[in-house]
Write an enzyme that holds these catalytic residues in place. Structure first.
Site, short mmCIF file in Angstrom:
data_model
loop_
_atom_site.label_atom_id
_atom_site.label_comp_id
_atom_site.label_asym_id
_atom_site.label_seq_id
_atom_site.Cartn_x
_atom_site.Cartn_y
_atom_site.Cartn_z
CE LYS A 111 -4.30 -1.96 1.44
NZ LYS A 111 -3.89 -3.36 1.69
C1 LIG Z 1 -4.52 -4.48 1.07
C2 LIG Z 1 -3.77 -5.76 1.06
C3 LIG Z 1 -4.10 -6.85 0.19
C4 LIG Z 1 -5.27 -6.79 -0.74
O1 LIG Z 1 -5.06 -5.92 -1.80
P1 LIG Z 1 -6.28 -5.43 -2.71
O2 LIG Z 1 -5.71 -4.45 -3.65
O3 LIG Z 1 -7.29 -4.84 -1.77
O4 LIG Z 1 -6.82 -6.65 -3.39
C5 LIG Z 1 -3.30 -7.97 0.20
N1 LIG Z 1 -2.26 -8.08 1.05
C6 LIG Z 1 -1.93 -7.10 1.90
C7 LIG Z 1 -0.78 -7.30 2.81
C8 LIG Z 1 -2.65 -5.90 1.93
O5 LIG Z 1 -2.32 -4.93 2.82
#
Ligand SMILES: *Cc1c(COP(=O)(O)O)cnc(C)c1O
Length: 434
Positions: A111
């Protein structure tokens, strides 16, 4: 670059908005999602040299082709250089299994890519506004940390984070409360839902929203998907043949970013959507029925999503054609027993410590490779295993995990938060005097 809402009543003649408006508003008023009017294909010149360009040059070419002038070239170069200042290495386990490590940013999860780019784009969009931009976020854990870190020290911005007191992990709380500067943490005497309700009330209070120049760092903001395209380009260009990308998914933003990349021309062999038992998208791919439902808690908790917010974008990118989606995306779901077994198997086979989200991806890659043994999979490792020390210790023992310095040093930082009652009026009053 113009964008429309997936909920536009007349698809032939939607109301378009410019890129800047889509970023600052995050969500269209009709509750749809912003989608680019058109997604340009990268030209032959790009494909002739994409494997020899530096990461930075390649990234700027891709993003500027998509944005079509919405941000001037030199500014875009600066934003990309500044936001994406950490690597995304591909680790080779063997010829069938590569792992794309997306956890080398400041908060140890992918993120950081989206949040850091969004923060700098928002700061640039509001550069002539002498009014500080206030980003208001409610968090139940990880998103708040990524947003806080991304906006930390970004000029002209401040972040107000609301989190439920006593309901986030100690380390998560430090990620919200130890930064200081332009980041303020409000510790709410209530639940996550209370935090969300308070944020919503502040946005709806027109005088406060205007006086504080409020914006949201919601995870469906289109600007978060754009930098996420880049690690697909970067990892794919390291292989001889187009890869199978395996994406551990929750809200499906990461997978949607890959769809944008393929629309721009990135060649892939297949896309594998990996989920935990919250499997509404694999179910849809199997049955053509889309049935959102309440989420269930699992070990891969960032993927505990029962109504994936980017599904509308996925549908749109396939022209609402279920069959076309199933030809390009294969779904695979697994449970926590499988996740635990996968963490052990990956460590026993290759000595590699994979986190619970990556482990869900590994299982999906295994299922794909059983029928396609000559393919090369790239499994996205979306978080650092050190964010899940209990699970890793339970499966691999207490000694294998190395805690990265940036996580370890947080533990000794002081926590600074402002306690607040779970009352919308308390937030509104505080915003107006702060
Ligand atoms: C947010 C997140 C996901 C999921 O990603 P999306 O884009 O919402 O499908 C997977 N793994 C981790 C560690 C995350 O923080």
């Amino acid at each position: 670059m113009r964008l429309y809402s997936t909920n536009s009543p007349s698809h032939g003649h939607p109301d378009y908005v410019e890129f800047g408006e889509a970023v600052l508003r995050s969500l269209p008023a009709d509750n749809g999602l912003y989608m680019p009017e058109n997604i340009p294909v990268l030209d032959d010149g790009f494909w002739q040299e994409w494997k020899t360009l530096s990461f930075h040059d390649m990234a700027c070419r891709v993003v500027s082709t998509l944005l079509q002038g919405a941000i001037p070239e030199d500014t875009l170069n600066e934003i990309i250089g500044d936001a994406l200042n950490f690597p995304a290495p591909v680790v080779t386990l063997d010829n069938q299994h590569r792992v794309l490590e997306l956890f080398h940013g400041p908060t140890l999860a992918f993120k950081d890519f989206g949040a850091r780019f969004m923060a700098r784009v928002m700061a640039w969009l509001t550069r002539d506004d002498d009014h500080t931009l206030t980003v208001l976020v409610a968090t139940s854990g990880d998103t708040g940390g990524a947003v806080a870190s991304a906006f930390h020290n970004v000029p002209g911005t401040r972040v107000i984070i609301l989190y439920p007191s006593g309901k986030v992990s100690g380390l998560q709380e430090k990620q919200l409360t130890a930064l200081g500067g332009n980041i303020t943490a409000l510790e709410i005497d209530g639940s996550f839902d209370d935090c969300q309700r308070m944020v919503k009330a502040a946005f709806l209070d027109e005088p406060t929203a205007r006086a504080c120049n409020l914006t949201s760092a919601n995870s469906i903001n289109i600007s978060r998907l754009i930098p996420q395209m880049l690690y697909y380009f970067e990892s794919a260009r390291q292989l001889e043949t187009p890869p199978v990308f395996v994406i551990p998914s929750g809200n499906f933003g990461n997978l949607t970013a890959l769809l944008l990349a393929t629309h721009m021309g990135l060649p892939v062999t297949q896309i594998v959507a990996a989920t935990n038992v919250n499997d509404v998208v694999p179910e849809y791919l199997k049955t053509s029925q889309y049935t959102p439902r309440p989420s269930v808690a699992t070990l891969s908790n960032a993927m505990d999503v029962g109504a994936p917010s980017n599904f509308a974008r996925m549908r749109e990118l396939f022209g609402d054609d279920w069959k076309a989606m199933t030809e390009n995306i294969t779904g695979f779901a697994s449970n926590d027993v499988g996740t635990r077994a996968a963490i052990r198997e990956v460590y026993e086979k290759w000595g590699y410590v994979i986190d619970p989200h990556g482990a869900v991806g590994y299982l999906a890659a295994k299922a794909w490779l059983a029928n396609h043994p000559d393919d090369t999979t790239i499994i996205l490792e979306t978080a650092h295993p050190a964010k899940f020390p209990e699970t890793i210790a339970e499966e691999l023992g207490p000694d294998v995990l190395e805690i990265p310095e940036r996580l370890a040093c947080l533990a000794s930082e002081p926590k600074v938060s402002i306690p607040m009652a779970a009352e919308p009026d308390a937030l509104i009053a505080w915003l107006n005097q702060a």
